[in-house]
Design a protein around this motif. Structure first.
Motif, PDB file in Angstrom:
ATOM      1  N   SER A  62       8.146  -5.566  12.725  1.00 45.36           N
ATOM      2  CA  SER A  62       9.523  -5.706  12.253  1.00 45.36           C
ATOM      3  C   SER A  62      10.067  -4.431  11.609  1.00 45.36           C
ATOM      4  N   GLY A  63       9.240  -3.402  11.520  1.00 44.52           N
ATOM      5  CA  GLY A  63       9.708  -2.145  10.947  1.00 44.52           C
ATOM      6  C   GLY A  63       9.659  -2.089   9.435  1.00 44.52           C
ATOM      7  N   LEU A  64       9.109  -3.115   8.791  1.00 48.18           N
ATOM      8  CA  LEU A  64       9.032  -3.097   7.331  1.00 48.18           C
ATOM      9  C   LEU A  64       8.123  -1.975   6.843  1.00 48.18           C
ATOM     10  N   SER A  65       7.123  -1.637   7.650  1.00 46.74           N
ATOM     11  CA  SER A  65       6.231  -0.544   7.273  1.00 46.74           C
ATOM     12  C   SER A  65       6.992   0.779   7.197  1.00 46.74           C
ATOM     13  N   ARG A  66       8.024   0.933   8.039  1.00 45.94           N
ATOM     14  CA  ARG A  66       8.808   2.176   8.004  1.00 45.94           C
ATOM     15  C   ARG A  66       9.575   2.297   6.692  1.00 45.94           C
ATOM     16  N   ASP A  67       9.967   1.159   6.128  1.00 45.03           N
ATOM     17  CA  ASP A  67      10.678   1.199   4.850  1.00 45.03           C
ATOM     18  C   ASP A  67       9.839   1.879   3.773  1.00 45.03           C
ATOM     19  N   LEU A  68       8.529   1.639   3.801  1.00 49.00           N
ATOM     20  CA  LEU A  68       7.641   2.261   2.818  1.00 49.00           C
ATOM     21  C   LEU A  68       7.630   3.773   2.994  1.00 49.00           C
ATOM     22  N   TYR A  69       7.537   4.226   4.239  1.00 47.76           N
ATOM     23  CA  TYR A  69       7.548   5.665   4.502  1.00 47.76           C
ATOM     24  C   TYR A  69       8.902   6.278   4.145  1.00 47.76           C
ATOM     25  N   ASP A  70       9.994   5.609   4.537  1.00 52.88           N
ATOM     26  CA  ASP A  70      11.325   6.145   4.252  1.00 52.88           C
ATOM     27  C   ASP A  70      11.569   6.294   2.748  1.00 52.88           C
ATOM     28  N   ALA A  71      11.073   5.330   1.961  1.00 51.09           N
ATOM     29  CA  ALA A  71      11.251   5.415   0.512  1.00 51.09           C
ATOM     30  C   ALA A  71      10.489   6.607  -0.050  1.00 51.09           C
ATOM     31  N   ALA A  72       9.233   6.784   0.380  1.00 56.95           N
ATOM     32  CA  ALA A  72       8.452   7.929  -0.092  1.00 56.95           C
ATOM     33  C   ALA A  72       9.079   9.238   0.386  1.00 56.95           C
ATOM     34  N   PHE A  73       9.588   9.253   1.626  1.00 57.44           N
ATOM     35  CA  PHE A  73      10.245  10.433   2.184  1.00 57.44           C
ATOM     36  C   PHE A  73      11.482  10.800   1.357  1.00 57.44           C
ATOM     37  N   ARG A 114       7.583  20.805  -1.107  1.00 60.12           N
ATOM     38  CA  ARG A 114       6.700  21.445  -0.141  1.00 60.12           C
ATOM     39  C   ARG A 114       5.518  20.513   0.140  1.00 60.12           C
ATOM     40  N   GLY A 115       5.287  20.242   1.410  1.00 59.11           N
ATOM     41  CA  GLY A 115       4.249  19.290   1.788  1.00 59.11           C
ATOM     42  C   GLY A 115       4.653  17.847   1.539  1.00 59.11           C
ATOM     43  N   GLY A 116       5.922  17.630   1.213  1.00 61.27           N
ATOM     44  CA  GLY A 116       6.382  16.298   0.829  1.00 61.27           C
ATOM     45  C   GLY A 116       6.270  15.267   1.934  1.00 61.27           C
ATOM     46  N   LEU A 117       6.499  15.682   3.193  1.00 64.02           N
ATOM     47  CA  LEU A 117       6.414  14.728   4.288  1.00 64.02           C
ATOM     48  C   LEU A 117       4.978  14.241   4.482  1.00 64.02           C
ATOM     49  N   ALA A 118       4.019  15.146   4.338  1.00 69.96           N
ATOM     50  CA  ALA A 118       2.619  14.749   4.447  1.00 69.96           C
ATOM     51  C   ALA A 118       2.235  13.821   3.302  1.00 69.96           C
ATOM     52  N   SER A 119       2.714  14.143   2.101  1.00 73.89           N
ATOM     53  CA  SER A 119       2.444  13.271   0.948  1.00 73.89           C
ATOM     54  C   SER A 119       3.110  11.913   1.131  1.00 73.89           C
ATOM     55  N   ALA A 120       4.328  11.915   1.675  1.00 73.88           N
ATOM     56  CA  ALA A 120       5.020  10.648   1.947  1.00 73.88           C
ATOM     57  C   ALA A 120       4.241   9.819   2.971  1.00 73.88           C
ATOM     58  N   THR A 121       3.635  10.505   3.934  1.00 71.29           N
ATOM     59  CA  THR A 121       2.819   9.807   4.936  1.00 71.29           C
ATOM     60  C   THR A 121       1.624   9.122   4.283  1.00 71.29           C
ATOM     61  N   MET A 140       1.726   4.290  10.857  1.00 67.68           N
ATOM     62  CA  MET A 140       2.392   5.358  10.118  1.00 67.68           C
ATOM     63  C   MET A 140       2.460   6.641  10.945  1.00 67.68           C
ATOM     64  N   GLY A 141       1.490   6.854  11.825  1.00 66.50           N
ATOM     65  CA  GLY A 141       1.523   8.050  12.654  1.00 66.50           C
ATOM     66  C   GLY A 141       2.721   8.081  13.581  1.00 66.50           C
ATOM     67  N   ARG A 142       3.055   6.937  14.156  1.00 64.05           N
ATOM     68  CA  ARG A 142       4.200   6.876  15.065  1.00 64.05           C
ATOM     69  C   ARG A 142       5.508   7.126  14.327  1.00 64.05           C
ATOM     70  N   VAL A 143       5.527   6.815  13.041  1.00 65.84           N
ATOM     71  CA  VAL A 143       6.721   7.047  12.236  1.00 65.84           C
ATOM     72  C   VAL A 143       6.758   8.478  11.719  1.00 65.84           C
ATOM     73  N   ALA A 144       5.618   8.960  11.198  1.00 64.83           N
ATOM     74  CA  ALA A 144       5.604  10.214  10.443  1.00 64.83           C
ATOM     75  C   ALA A 144       5.427  11.459  11.308  1.00 64.83           C
ATOM     76  N   LEU A 145       4.633  11.391  12.369  1.00 60.97           N
ATOM     77  CA  LEU A 145       4.355  12.596  13.153  1.00 60.97           C
ATOM     78  C   LEU A 145       5.616  13.228  13.747  1.00 60.97           C
ATOM     79  N   PRO A 146       6.547  12.443  14.337  1.00 61.04           N
ATOM     80  CA  PRO A 146       7.779  13.071  14.836  1.00 61.04           C
ATOM     81  C   PRO A 146       8.594  13.743  13.730  1.00 61.04           C
ATOM     82  N   GLN A 147       8.620  13.144  12.542  1.00 58.57           N
ATOM     83  CA  GLN A 147       9.344  13.741  11.427  1.00 58.57           C
ATOM     84  C   GLN A 147       8.716  15.067  11.014  1.00 58.57           C
ATOM     85  N   MET A 148       7.406  15.103  10.889  1.00 61.25           N
ATOM     86  CA  MET A 148       6.746  16.347  10.481  1.00 61.25           C
ATOM     87  C   MET A 148       6.887  17.420  11.548  1.00 61.25           C
TER      88      MET A 148
END
Length: 436
Positions: free
Chosen positions: A79-90, A97-104, A125-133
């Motif tokens: 349902s994409g709820l897991s992306r909400d966790l990443y988006d909030a940390a992002f 510096r290194g914030g996207l990796a820490s958010a991941t 989380m990889g499918r969400v975070a890797l394209p962003q990084m």
């Protein structure tokens, strides 16, 4: 007539051969256990043990936590709820510096409190975070390394499938093991963030700062993630306060996650069917492994091999911590080519008596064992989590992923040493919890 210990050693050799031939772990340990019991106590006893243990395992009430927590994680992922966790940390730390990796890493920690699986956390989380990084020109090593390492939190932060299996095989409290994983999970997450900070301080180009968010955007992202965060607090907090058992917490968590996903319109009928099928497959796999383990363990007990090995380790005269070091070193090596849950099932009947004989707390050892098993899953040459991340990373060589996990492997080693030096990190919350 051969000594019983020889039957046990032959069983271990036979199991290794079956695993090399790629026989599924559940089938391999069940077969070895059945043949071993038949050799030591007769075919009738083997059939009785196989049928009775299978029935006893699948009807064990406490194990209802497995399908319910798996269902909760699958709903959150689909349902994409897991992306909400990443988006909030992002939104809150992505500008650093290194914030996207820490958010991941932080997103993986949050999703781990829903899924209980290291591989599921890494893939989701990889499918969400890797394209962003990739968009912000992060080095492939740091990007994939943070996903592979962050995914390992899935088996440490409750609800952990690893803790459920450990509790079942060692007759420990699932609730207390869940609580024991909280502070080590937070500590390891913090150490991962520190590792990212050190890497980006040495090589700033590896983790450039992301785009800044306004305060309003950051608050909005935090509010979107607060619903799923609230579910985590309710389920884990309820266990700690004794309001409900782990099984009841799993049911409440699954229902709340389902309500949130429907309320936000993120789960279609087709997705719901996929969620149910994935839940059935995962649950079936875990239960089959447990059935096989409960046939394999009586065989080892009949062979007296665990007692023989425990006496052998004691005879080495290396002291309790020497015994612990030997066991953990074996776990790291075996973990490079065996999946963590399977390794637990195969080794616990052998090493657990030695741990108890050495005077270590079984709850504390459960946490240590899980962390060390996850170290194996990102260790060369065959770290399974690394292969999983490489399969979803676009054109990133396997060697690059292995290079990327080195700082996180060191962080896990530091965490293990801290837990050995200060056992209260793992034991404080279980010792103060109410109820279970």
């Amino acid at each position: 007539m051969m000594p019983n210990e020889i039957y046990g050693l032959l069983g271990i050799v036979g199991l290794a051969v079956l695993l090399i031939l790629r026989v599924p772990v559940a089938l391999a340990i069940g077969m070895v256990g059945f043949v071993g019991i038949a050799a030591l106590s007769g075919v009738n006893t083997a059939f009785y043990m196989a049928s009775s243990e299978a029935f006893a395992t699948v009807t064990q009430y406490e194990l209802v936590v497995i399908p319910l927590f798996v269902l909760m994680g699958n709903i959150a992922s689909a349902s994409g709820l897991s992306r909400d966790l990443y988006d909030a940390a992002f939104a809150w730390i992505g500008r650093l510096r290194g914030g996207l990796a820490s958010a991941t890493v932080i997103g993986c920690a949050g999703f781990s409190a829903l899924s209980g699986s290291s591989i599921a956390s890494a893939v989701t989380m990889g499918r969400v975070a890797l394209p962003q990084m990739k968009r912000f020109s992060y080095s492939d090593a740091l990007a994939t390394g943070s996903v592979a390492a962050g995914g390992t939190l899935g088996i440490l932060i409750p609800p952990s499938t690893g803790f459920i299996i450990y509790a079942t095989l060692t007759e420990q409290s699932i609730g207390r093991l869940f609580m024991a994983g909280i502070l080590p999970g937070i500590l390891l997450t913090a150490l991962f963030v520190v590792a990212i900070y050190i890497v980006t301080s040495i090589r700033p180009a590896d983790g450039p700062a992301g785009e800044p968010f306004t305060l309003r955007e950051s608050i909005r992202a935090g509010l979107r993630a607060s619903l799923i965060g609230g579910i985590i607090v309710i389920t884990i907090g309820g266990i700690y306060l004794g309001f409900f058992t782990p099984a009841e917490a799993a049911g409440i968590g699954a229902i709340l996650t389902l309500f949130v996903s429907f309320f936000r319109g993120r789960l279609s009928l087709a997705q719901w069917k996929d969620v149910l099928m994935q839940t059935v497959r995962t649950t079936s796999m875990v239960f089959l492994i447990l059935v096989g383990a409960n046939i394999f363990a009586p065989f080892l007990a009949l062979s007296d091999l665990p007692h023989f090995i425990s006496q052998g380790l004691t005879a080495l005269d290396v002291g309790p911590y020497g015994v612990l070091f030997l066991i953990l070193a074996a776990y790291i090596i075996l973990g490079t080519f065996l999946e963590g849950l399977s390794l637990l099932v195969i080794t616990l009947p052998i090493v657990f008596p030695a741990i108890i004989a050495a005077g270590f707390d079984p709850i504390w050892f459960g946490v240590i064992a899980v962390i060390v098993l996850e170290m194996g899953l990102i260790s060369p040459p065959v770290g399974l989590n690394v292969f999983v991340v490489a399969s979803i990373a676009d054109k990133v060589p396997l060697s690059t992923v292995f290079r990327g996990v080195i700082p996180f492997w060191i962080a896990m080693a530091v965490c293990t040493v801290l837990l050995i030096l200060f056992p209260s990190i793992a034991l404080y919350i279980p010792q103060t919890m109410m109820g279970n």
